[in-house]
Design a protein around this motif. Sequence first.
Motif, mmCIF file in Angstrom:
data_model
loop_
_atom_site.group_PDB
_atom_site.id
_atom_site.type_symbol
_atom_site.label_atom_id
_atom_site.label_comp_id
_atom_site.label_asym_id
_atom_site.label_seq_id
_atom_site.Cartn_x
_atom_site.Cartn_y
_atom_site.Cartn_z
ATOM 1 N N ASP A 62 29.971 69.971 54.605
ATOM 2 C CA ASP A 62 31.356 70.094 54.390
ATOM 3 C C ASP A 62 32.071 68.834 54.922
ATOM 4 O OD1 ASP A 62 31.539 72.261 53.019
ATOM 5 O OD2 ASP A 62 32.070 73.589 54.884
ATOM 6 N N ARG A 63 31.451 67.976 55.979
ATOM 7 C CA ARG A 63 32.064 66.823 56.727
ATOM 8 C C ARG A 63 31.247 65.522 56.038
ATOM 9 N NH1 ARG A 63 29.090 68.484 61.399
ATOM 10 N NH2 ARG A 63 29.722 66.057 62.342
ATOM 11 N N CYS A 64 30.396 65.851 55.125
ATOM 12 C CA CYS A 64 30.073 64.598 54.235
ATOM 13 C C CYS A 64 30.849 64.307 52.998
ATOM 14 C CB CYS A 64 28.738 64.820 53.753
ATOM 15 S SG CYS A 64 27.298 65.153 54.977
ATOM 16 N N ARG A 65 30.788 62.968 52.581
ATOM 17 C CA ARG A 65 31.640 62.555 51.737
ATOM 18 C C ARG A 65 30.915 62.118 50.449
ATOM 19 N NH1 ARG A 65 35.761 58.248 53.871
ATOM 20 N NH2 ARG A 65 36.478 58.439 51.669
ATOM 21 N N PHE A 66 30.233 63.229 49.748
ATOM 22 C CA PHE A 66 29.345 63.318 48.493
ATOM 23 C C PHE A 66 30.350 63.125 47.190
ATOM 24 C CE2 PHE A 66 25.883 64.422 51.464
ATOM 25 C CZ PHE A 66 25.152 63.572 51.153
ATOM 26 N N PRO A 67 29.994 62.595 46.313
ATOM 27 C CA PRO A 67 30.695 62.915 44.813
ATOM 28 C C PRO A 67 30.469 64.295 44.435
ATOM 29 C CG PRO A 67 28.914 61.437 44.514
ATOM 30 C CD PRO A 67 28.801 61.537 45.982
ATOM 31 N N GLU A 68 31.055 64.661 43.439
ATOM 32 C CA GLU A 68 30.917 66.007 42.556
ATOM 33 C C GLU A 68 29.322 66.263 42.289
ATOM 34 O OE1 GLU A 68 33.333 66.337 39.426
ATOM 35 O OE2 GLU A 68 35.483 66.066 40.487
ATOM 36 N N ALA A 69 29.184 67.430 42.285
ATOM 37 C CA ALA A 69 28.014 68.144 42.159
ATOM 38 C C ALA A 69 27.653 67.585 40.560
ATOM 39 C CB ALA A 69 27.938 69.662 41.821
ATOM 40 N N GLY A 70 26.495 67.175 40.425
ATOM 41 C CA GLY A 70 25.926 66.850 39.245
ATOM 42 C C GLY A 70 26.037 65.320 38.851
ATOM 43 N N LEU A 82 20.726 66.535 52.289
ATOM 44 C CA LEU A 82 22.147 66.787 52.324
ATOM 45 C C LEU A 82 22.595 66.560 50.654
ATOM 46 C CD1 LEU A 82 23.628 65.412 55.805
ATOM 47 C CD2 LEU A 82 23.341 68.033 54.743
ATOM 48 N N ALA A 83 22.266 65.315 50.191
ATOM 49 C CA ALA A 83 22.662 64.955 48.758
ATOM 50 C C ALA A 83 22.081 66.157 48.061
ATOM 51 C CB ALA A 83 22.059 63.867 48.278
ATOM 52 N N THR A 84 20.849 66.748 48.085
ATOM 53 C CA THR A 84 20.455 67.817 47.359
ATOM 54 C C THR A 84 21.118 69.101 47.270
ATOM 55 O OG1 THR A 84 18.063 66.763 47.663
ATOM 56 C CG2 THR A 84 18.155 69.145 47.301
ATOM 57 N N GLU A 85 21.635 69.398 48.798
ATOM 58 C CA GLU A 85 22.391 70.386 48.892
ATOM 59 C C GLU A 85 23.600 70.336 48.208
ATOM 60 O OE1 GLU A 85 22.914 71.408 53.102
ATOM 61 O OE2 GLU A 85 20.802 71.813 53.725
#
Length: 285
Positions: free
Chosen positions: A5-13, A32-35
Amino acid sequence: MSRLDRCRFPEAGTPVTLAVSGGADSLALLVLATEAELRATVVHVDHGLRDGSADEADVVRDAATRYGAVFQAHTVIVGAGPNLEARARAARRAVLPSDALTGHTADDQAETVLLNLMRGSGLDGLRGIGAPERRPLLALRRAETHAVCADEGLTPVVDPSNNDPAFTRNRVRHELLALLGDIARRDPVPLLCRLAAQASDDSGLLDELASAIDVTDAKALAAAADPLARRAVRQWLRPHLEGYPPDAAAVERVLAVARGDAVGADVVAGVSVRRSSGRLRVVRS
């Protein structure tokens, strides 16, 4: 709040490219990118700087396979000599996509703020690591990325150069931050990261205000407030200097031209600014 939740990844997919060296930070980036349910392509770059470095690609390949990511490997040649870290970084960037995500953490951010401060880089340097949109782990601590690997049963690659005091960053990491913590009696990393966030906001506003100045209009530039005029000159000259900003002395020389104290000024070797009919222009020799 969870680590993810504290990471700033783009949207799933979203398809992403991950720069993975095999160290704890970059392996945690993959986990974490996999999660986060991203479609990851993992890229490993071997600089060939130490014996056995080619074997590290196997560690990354195995991890990519385990987490269902596409794997790519590149080898670059970085010869011995001065500015080794900078040259290795440039070689790595040359083969990575410009939007590749990296595993930089809050600890890296704090180190970068201190390094930039020591270089005299001013307010912009206090922003810390560039392109924060490509650093999704900046809110995590280095201890947390190691914990991610431990939880997953991953054995990170250990780069012995990370403990070599010949590199300034390592002395900042192992000596200066510890000394600051001892003096302040508190962990300096969150404070430095907060400073970076505030400096980024302030610099962004100043950039916006400075962009409204017509730098080629000598009268307008000379009439602008000094902080905005200096920033406007840096913005104007950066594309002419291979993306690097001019130093403070060069900026002041250009402002002297705008004020009419000189008809021209050198910026760097081969690049100068000249005034004619009230207009400034960049001249290349």
